[in-house]
Design an enzyme around this catalytic site. Structure first.
Site, short mmCIF file in Angstrom:
data_model
loop_
_atom_site.label_atom_id
_atom_site.label_comp_id
_atom_site.label_asym_id
_atom_site.label_seq_id
_atom_site.Cartn_x
_atom_site.Cartn_y
_atom_site.Cartn_z
N CYS A 207 0.77 -1.04 -0.03
CA CYS A 207 0.02 -0.01 0.06
C CYS A 207 0.84 1.39 0.13
O CYS A 207 1.55 1.53 0.90
CB CYS A 207 -0.84 -0.02 1.26
SG CYS A 207 -1.90 1.37 1.18
N CYS B 217 -1.18 3.39 -6.66
CA CYS B 217 -2.11 2.66 -5.34
C CYS B 217 -2.33 1.40 -5.85
O CYS B 217 -2.63 0.87 -7.24
CB CYS B 217 -3.37 3.56 -5.33
SG CYS B 217 -4.73 2.73 -4.38
#
Ligand code: DGL
Length: 262
Positions: A75, A190
């Site tokens: 992440c 992302c």
């Protein structure tokens, strides 16, 4: 390094599965534990101090309970904020991070125009700005923070309808024309976004290289594990933990497709 624990792969939701599937391919015998802090999802809009405190507190518990052999923070939003603090707090655990792939994009671009598609949090981070200054000062880098794409990616993955009209406004700012040059690389910064890459390709105003760092992250995990990588099946299921403790059959089925038991 404690060699008996699993490799823990962390994200706020389902995005880290883009990294987990590459890790599974390169490390077929490794026991994987996927942890999603979905109670906090989406984390891209969280204030930095609150999010950092939450991630550090969660990892106190995760490291204590699961004694991971290594951790992959799959992440960008979490790692660009809390990566250094996590490494300091757990010096015995190797952490593999995820950061916007600005360096490889700067090495590959022909036009010198790069866009970084990320969450609003990742776009704001000092970490991201430092990457641009250090590796892409010769390029024009446009940072595009999307409020909605992580949620749209989850909807798409769960089989719910996501229209081109939903997606186009989220990516259109990535496309820049200057003189006779055009953006030629969009960094998917992302881990949720690679699930939408084929949709992006269809609606993009012109073809670009959509850079997904998942394979490079998995390769880094292989390097970090070195000769402690598992060489025989563990005989145990790979598991997934979601902090909101959902028990819905659709999620159980989806995770089974990634070889995970909820
Ligand atoms: N998958 C996460 C990332 O790579 C963020 C998703 C979210 O906003 O929670 O940045």
């Amino acid at each position: 390094m404690d060699r008996s624990g699993p490799v823990l792969v962390f994200d706020s939701g389902l995005g880290g599965l883009t990294v987990l599937r590459e890790a599974r391919y390169l490390l077929p015998y490794e026991r994987l534990l996927y942890v999603a802090d979905d109670a906090a999802f989406p984390i891209g809009r969280w204030p930095e101090a609150d999010l950092k405190a939450r991630i550090l507190a969660l990892f106190e518990e995760l490291v204590e309970t699961h004694r991971p052999k290594a951790v992959v923070i799959a992440c960008n939003t979490a790692f660009t904020l809390a990566g250094d603090a996590l490494r300091k707090a757990h010096p015995a655990v190797p952490f593999v991070g995820t950061v916007p792939a600005i360096k490889p994009a700067a090495e590959r671009t022909a036009s010198g125009l790069i866009s970084v598609l990320a969450t609003p949090g990742t776009v704001r981070r000092t970490y991201t700005k430092t990457l641009i200054e250090s590796f892409a000062s010769q390029c024009h880098v446009r940072l595009v923070g999307s409020d909605n794409l992580a949620e749209l990616a989850e909807k798409h993955l769960r089989g719910e309808a996501v229209s081109d009209e939903d997606l186009l406004p989220e990516i259109s700012e990535c496309f820049l024309e200057r003189d006779d040059r055009r953006t030629d690389i969009v960094v998917l910064a992302c881990t949720h976004y690679p699930f939408l890459a084929n949709r992006f390709r269809k609606i993009a105003p012109w073809p670009v290289d959509w850079l997904d760092p998942a394979e490079a992250i998995a390769r880094q995990l292989v390097r970090v594990l070195g000769d402690s990588a598992a060489t025989a099946p563990s005989g145990q299921h790979d598991r997934a933990i979601f902090t909101s403790s959902p028990r819905n059959p659709a999620l159980i089925r989806l995770l089974a497709g990634f070889g995970l038991v909820l």
